[in-house]
Scaffold this active site. Structure first.
Site, PDB file in Angstrom:
ATOM      1  N   GLY A   7      20.824 -54.087 -17.090  1.00 42.80           N
ATOM      2  CA  GLY A   7      20.482 -53.026 -18.034  1.00 42.80           C
ATOM      3  C   GLY A   7      19.344 -53.439 -18.944  1.00 42.80           C
ATOM      4  O   GLY A   7      19.571 -54.211 -19.892  1.00 42.80           O
ATOM      5  N   GLY A   9      17.920 -52.202 -21.468  1.00 41.14           N
ATOM      6  CA  GLY A   9      17.864 -51.474 -22.732  1.00 41.14           C
ATOM      7  C   GLY A   9      17.452 -52.455 -23.828  1.00 41.14           C
ATOM      8  O   GLY A   9      17.034 -53.584 -23.542  1.00 41.14           O
ATOM      9  N   ASN A 103      28.321 -52.244 -26.717  1.00 39.02           N
ATOM     10  CA  ASN A 103      29.040 -51.545 -27.779  1.00 39.02           C
ATOM     11  C   ASN A 103      30.228 -50.806 -27.179  1.00 39.02           C
ATOM     12  O   ASN A 103      30.210 -50.446 -26.005  1.00 39.02           O
ATOM     13  CB  ASN A 103      28.132 -50.487 -28.422  1.00 39.02           C
ATOM     14  CG  ASN A 103      27.222 -51.065 -29.497  1.00 39.02           C
ATOM     15  OD1 ASN A 103      27.465 -52.148 -30.023  1.00 39.02           O
ATOM     16  ND2 ASN A 103      26.166 -50.343 -29.822  1.00 39.02           N
ATOM     17  N   LYS A 185      33.838 -55.259 -33.875  1.00 40.53           N
ATOM     18  CA  LYS A 185      32.525 -54.626 -33.684  1.00 40.53           C
ATOM     19  C   LYS A 185      32.666 -53.114 -33.559  1.00 40.53           C
ATOM     20  O   LYS A 185      31.833 -52.352 -34.065  1.00 40.53           O
ATOM     21  CB  LYS A 185      31.856 -55.211 -32.427  1.00 40.53           C
ATOM     22  CG  LYS A 185      30.521 -54.578 -32.057  1.00 40.53           C
ATOM     23  CD  LYS A 185      29.396 -55.004 -32.984  1.00 40.53           C
ATOM     24  CE  LYS A 185      28.100 -54.219 -32.798  1.00 40.53           C
ATOM     25  NZ  LYS A 185      27.428 -54.411 -31.553  1.00 40.53           N
ATOM     26  N   ASN A 189      30.605 -50.169 -35.545  1.00 40.03           N
ATOM     27  CA  ASN A 189      29.890 -49.054 -34.914  1.00 40.03           C
ATOM     28  C   ASN A 189      30.483 -47.705 -35.324  1.00 40.03           C
ATOM     29  O   ASN A 189      29.743 -46.732 -35.502  1.00 40.03           O
ATOM     30  CB  ASN A 189      29.912 -49.198 -33.384  1.00 40.03           C
ATOM     31  CG  ASN A 189      29.061 -50.343 -32.899  1.00 40.03           C
ATOM     32  OD1 ASN A 189      29.495 -51.154 -32.108  1.00 40.03           O
ATOM     33  ND2 ASN A 189      27.839 -50.454 -33.385  1.00 40.03           N
ATOM     34  N   ASN A 193      27.185 -45.974 -36.655  1.00 43.66           N
ATOM     35  CA  ASN A 193      26.376 -45.298 -35.630  1.00 43.66           C
ATOM     36  C   ASN A 193      26.376 -43.769 -35.710  1.00 43.66           C
ATOM     37  O   ASN A 193      25.304 -43.155 -35.731  1.00 43.66           O
ATOM     38  CB  ASN A 193      26.794 -45.770 -34.235  1.00 43.66           C
ATOM     39  CG  ASN A 193      26.458 -47.236 -34.025  1.00 43.66           C
ATOM     40  OD1 ASN A 193      26.470 -48.012 -34.964  1.00 43.66           O
ATOM     41  ND2 ASN A 193      26.157 -47.627 -32.805  1.00 43.66           N
ATOM     42  N   ASN A 203      20.120 -47.409 -40.950  1.00 37.73           N
ATOM     43  CA  ASN A 203      21.448 -47.914 -41.341  1.00 37.73           C
ATOM     44  C   ASN A 203      21.610 -48.050 -42.857  1.00 37.73           C
ATOM     45  O   ASN A 203      22.626 -47.651 -43.421  1.00 37.73           O
ATOM     46  CB  ASN A 203      21.703 -49.277 -40.694  1.00 37.73           C
ATOM     47  CG  ASN A 203      21.752 -49.194 -39.180  1.00 37.73           C
ATOM     48  OD1 ASN A 203      21.652 -48.116 -38.608  1.00 37.73           O
ATOM     49  ND2 ASN A 203      21.899 -50.340 -38.520  1.00 37.73           N
ATOM     50  N   ASN A 253      17.130 -50.917 -39.697  1.00 37.59           N
ATOM     51  CA  ASN A 253      17.373 -50.662 -38.270  1.00 37.59           C
ATOM     52  C   ASN A 253      17.649 -49.197 -37.987  1.00 37.59           C
ATOM     53  O   ASN A 253      18.378 -48.547 -38.731  1.00 37.59           O
ATOM     54  CB  ASN A 253      18.648 -51.437 -37.890  1.00 37.59           C
ATOM     55  CG  ASN A 253      18.514 -52.139 -36.593  1.00 37.59           C
ATOM     56  OD1 ASN A 253      17.464 -52.713 -36.336  1.00 37.59           O
ATOM     57  ND2 ASN A 253      19.549 -52.087 -35.803  1.00 37.59           N
ATOM     58  N   GLU A 268      26.876 -43.009 -27.053  1.00 38.65           N
ATOM     59  CA  GLU A 268      28.119 -43.712 -26.698  1.00 38.65           C
ATOM     60  C   GLU A 268      29.293 -43.264 -27.575  1.00 38.65           C
ATOM     61  O   GLU A 268      30.294 -43.968 -27.665  1.00 38.65           O
ATOM     62  CB  GLU A 268      27.911 -45.221 -26.848  1.00 38.65           C
ATOM     63  CG  GLU A 268      26.902 -45.783 -25.862  1.00 38.65           C
ATOM     64  CD  GLU A 268      26.711 -47.289 -26.013  1.00 38.65           C
ATOM     65  OE1 GLU A 268      26.917 -48.015 -25.043  1.00 38.65           O
ATOM     66  OE2 GLU A 268      26.353 -47.722 -27.125  1.00 38.65           O
TER      67      GLU A 268
HETATM   68  O1  PAF Z   1      24.644 -50.086 -32.298  1.00 38.67           O
HETATM   69  C1  PAF Z   1      23.927 -50.587 -33.187  1.00 38.67           C
HETATM   70  O2  PAF Z   1      22.912 -50.039 -33.627  1.00 38.67           O
HETATM   71  C2  PAF Z   1      24.299 -51.967 -33.704  1.00 38.67           C
HETATM   72  O3  PAF Z   1      25.497 -52.345 -33.068  1.00 38.67           O
HETATM   73  C3  PAF Z   1      24.433 -52.117 -35.222  1.00 38.67           C
HETATM   74  C4  PAF Z   1      25.095 -53.452 -35.527  1.00 38.67           C
HETATM   75  C5  PAF Z   1      25.235 -50.986 -35.833  1.00 38.67           C
HETATM   76  C6  PAF Z   1      23.102 -52.238 -35.892  1.00 38.67           C
HETATM   77  O4  PAF Z   1      22.286 -51.114 -35.802  1.00 38.67           O
END
Ligand code: PAF
Length: 307
Positions: A7, A9, A103, A185, A189, A193, A203, A253, A268
């Site tokens: 993948g 990505g 994820n 994790k 998310n 997300n 974020n 991010n 997802e």
């Molecule tokens: O999916 C994502 O974007 C990442 O797992 C995270 C840690 C939330 C950072 O953007």
């Protein structure tokens, strides 16, 4: 150790480029031949704080190439895992193993079904990576990576994989109890997300919006209750504080789900908030906030998917 990253990505490219930089024999496997051809022509381009590097990493579209690999690192979207697991089951050598750094919930289970428990490692990473185009990625923020075997204690193979990750410059550790890692994790998310995707913000902005922060707290609280009902021991005693900390550290991010919405890809959400709802139903734990959030994201992606 011969490695195939499955993948190309954002995370797959980041991992492949960093492993290559560390001198590891790394390859990419893509189900799209035209994209694999593009990556073979152009190389993998990694943008980072100090500029950018290009790495010649063989990209295959033919899964039979997996036969010579010792490790397949699965970095596809969670909705492709069942199919990837079947491909790995068919083509990996019997002693070769798979590591998922994806994820969402359910990836380890799908790989275990195809390969058997003793051949699967799971893991999580909070490295920030942004896909810029075919074979091109930006390392958007440093995070931590944890891996562990699907069952039992950390073994020699897991340590070898850990050493590779450390050599590639990742802040990594190995531990047993992979479901504890994955649910930790997952909750991160769950909190970040879908809200970034719905509100179309980075974020860090979530922390500046009191209403978003309240929604984050409610969604995280439900997911923690479901995890605890399943016997998960979270890595942090205060999971909401942990989620907020990741949102802060990856503040600049664009989350993977917002990247999906912007690129008009399927998200997802079914494997993140949707997985919490399904697990909640199994455990008898109510999850109305996660159900609502899942439906909102699905309504948003229905604009461009025919669902
Ligand atoms: O999916 C994502 O974007 C990442 O797992 C995270 C840690 C939330 C950072 O953007």
């Amino acid at each position: 150790m011969n490695i195939a990253v499955v993948g190309p990505g954002s995370m797959g490219l980041l991992l492949a480029a960093r492993l290559k930089q560390a001198g590891a024999p790394v390859h990419l496997l893509d189900y799209r031949p035209e994209r694999a051809a593009h990556i073979n022509g152009q190389g993998v381009i990694l943008e980072h704080g100090e500029g950018s590097d290009t790495h010649a990493i063989p990209a295959w579209a033919e899964p039979a190439e997996l036969a010579g690999m010792d490790l397949a690192v699965v970095c596809t979207k969670a909705y492709h895992t069942q199919e990837v697991a079947r491909v790995l089951g068919r083509h990996l050598a019997p002693e070769a193993r798979a590591l998922t750094l994806q994820n969402g919930a359910g990836n380890v289970e799908a790989l275990v079904e195809a390969l058997g428990e003793e051949r699967v490692l799971g893991g999580i990473t909070s490295e920030g990576a942004t896909l810029l185009g075919h074979g091109k990625v930006r390392h958007a923020g440093h995070g931590q990576t944890h891996i562990g075997p699907a069952s039992g204690p950390v073994d020699e193979f897991t340590i070898q994989v850990l050493d590779l990750l450390l050599a590639a410059g990742f802040e990594a550790s190995a531990t047993e109890g992979v479901q504890d890692l994955i649910w930790t994790k997952l909750v991160i998310n769950v909190g970040i997300n879908p809200l970034t995707a719905l509100l179309e913000v980075k974020n860090g902005r979530l922390l500046e919006l009191p209403a978003a922060r309240r929604l984050m707290a409610d969604a995280v609280k439900e997911a923690v209750a479901v995890g605890q009902a399943r016997g998960i021991r979270f890595l942090h005693s205060d999971m909401l504080a942990a989620v907020e900390d990741v949102a802060r550290r990856t503040g600049a991010n664009v989350s993977s789900m917002l990247q999906d919405i912007r690129a008009q890809r399927r998200t997802e959400v079914d494997y993140i908030n949707g997985a919490v709802v399904r697990a909640g139903d199994e455990q008898g734990v109510p999850t109305p906030v996660n159900a609502t959030i899942t439906n909102l994201v699905k309504a948003k992606q229905a604009d461009y998917l025919s669902e």
